[in-house]
Design a protein around this motif. Sequence first.
Motif, PDB file in Angstrom:
ATOM      1  N   MET A 159       0.790  -1.228   0.000  1.00 52.32           N
ATOM      2  CA  MET A 159       0.000   0.000   0.000  1.00 52.32           C
ATOM      3  C   MET A 159       0.829   1.288   0.000  1.00 52.32           C
ATOM      4  SD  MET A 159      -3.109  -1.163   2.529  1.00 52.32           S
ATOM      5  CE  MET A 159      -4.138   0.212   2.017  1.00 52.32           C
ATOM      6  N   GLN A 160       2.133   1.187   0.219  1.00 59.55           N
ATOM      7  CA  GLN A 160       2.977   2.382   0.218  1.00 59.55           C
ATOM      8  C   GLN A 160       4.013   2.246  -0.908  1.00 59.55           C
ATOM      9  OE1 GLN A 160       4.567   3.453   4.084  1.00 59.55           O
ATOM     10  NE2 GLN A 160       2.790   2.596   5.124  1.00 59.55           N
ATOM     11  N   ARG A 161       3.923   3.101  -1.902  1.00 56.38           N
ATOM     12  CA  ARG A 161       4.767   2.968  -3.087  1.00 56.38           C
ATOM     13  C   ARG A 161       6.256   3.040  -2.765  1.00 56.38           C
ATOM     14  NH1 ARG A 161       1.835   6.452  -7.922  1.00 56.38           N
ATOM     15  NH2 ARG A 161      -0.093   5.224  -8.020  1.00 56.38           N
ATOM     16  N   SER A 162       6.632   3.936  -1.855  1.00 56.13           N
ATOM     17  CA  SER A 162       8.050   4.088  -1.542  1.00 56.13           C
ATOM     18  C   SER A 162       8.605   2.827  -0.896  1.00 56.13           C
ATOM     19  CB  SER A 162       8.266   5.295  -0.623  1.00 56.13           C
ATOM     20  OG  SER A 162       7.549   5.142   0.593  1.00 56.13           O
ATOM     21  N   VAL A 163       7.828   2.212  -0.009  1.00 59.05           N
ATOM     22  CA  VAL A 163       8.272   0.979   0.647  1.00 59.05           C
ATOM     23  C   VAL A 163       8.350  -0.150  -0.375  1.00 59.05           C
ATOM     24  CG1 VAL A 163       7.689  -0.792   2.371  1.00 59.05           C
ATOM     25  CG2 VAL A 163       7.369   1.640   2.896  1.00 59.05           C
ATOM     26  N   GLY A 164       7.298  -0.287  -1.187  1.00 65.04           N
ATOM     27  CA  GLY A 164       7.291  -1.332  -2.200  1.00 65.04           C
ATOM     28  C   GLY A 164       8.467  -1.217  -3.145  1.00 65.04           C
ATOM     29  N   SER A 165       8.781  -0.006  -3.581  1.00 65.95           N
ATOM     30  CA  SER A 165       9.891   0.217  -4.498  1.00 65.95           C
ATOM     31  C   SER A 165      11.221  -0.162  -3.853  1.00 65.95           C
ATOM     32  CB  SER A 165       9.914   1.684  -4.926  1.00 65.95           C
ATOM     33  OG  SER A 165      11.008   1.943  -5.775  1.00 65.95           O
TER      34      SER A 165
END
Length: 333
Positions: A159-165
């Motif tokens: 749900m958090q793009r920065s974490v996923g990236s």
Amino acid sequence: MAQRIILIHGRSVKPAKRQQTRLVKEALLQGLNRVDAAKANAVRGGTVKVDFVYYGDINNKILGEHSTKDREKLTASDPDFNNAPCLPHEDYDEGLEAIGHVKTFNKRTYRKILAENKDLQFIDDASRALSTVASLLTASFLNEVAIKRGTADMGAYLMQRSVGSQVRERLQAPLRKALKAGDDICLVSHSMGCMVAYDVLWKFSRMSEYRDLRENGNRVASWVALGSPLGEAGVKANLYDADERAYDGGTDKHPKNIVKHWHNIAAHDDFICHDATMKDDYKAMRTFGYVETIKDHRIYNCWTRNGTSNPHNFYGYLVHPLTAGLIADWIAG
């Protein structure tokens, strides 16, 4: 070209990078020794290369910030990440030694282990994980609160793009290098790591910036997914290809022509892979020829640590003869 095993771990708090790298390799070798000592020696001696993808520092930071219980577990420090708090490793060494004495991984052995060990930790972790998976199905404010109180690391990845990236990059770098080099690759992923693997494989096979990999033509020869949550509706609703249609070969649904054979291994009572089969959920990949085979397998995971059983444990999956057998089958004779 080399034969290369790339392993990526799953969710929850983790030991320091160096310690977990060592533990994962020891579990891998223990499993291979059970089925083919010569192939275990090929891994031990470096003829077959091993890369371990670690993002435990990210897990530890997220979970330490969201859970007092998890924060209290992080009593060791990781020299590779500025001595950040991490999980002690000693109990895992004891767990590997204990499972090394298990002779047969069947229902009878598993029931004996359940009778002799507590499962209170497993039950607590199961309820939190299932709450997260259910909450992921819709992205309401209340569900986001539930996710943060449950398995915050898995929720943050989806749900958090920065974490996923940040997490995906840990796998993208070595896997892209291996594919470009033409390596014969066995990708072994566990738990949340299966979600990361799926998204990275999708990116490599679909996004324009990875056209060079598609032109290269190399594919992951064998993807071995352990304790995978990829069959859960809440997880599927938040993967990279969530908005694409599975019934139309003209869409961008599913990784395409980047994996040859996908093996899914689910342990009985594993609370993360509540949906234990992938062949039905991802049948479109076979229909449209995106993958050669998808096979589902069931096992009994006999892992224990500190007198507690855990059918979801990564090391317990790796030492199992079925997992080791699939990896051994891939290793050149």
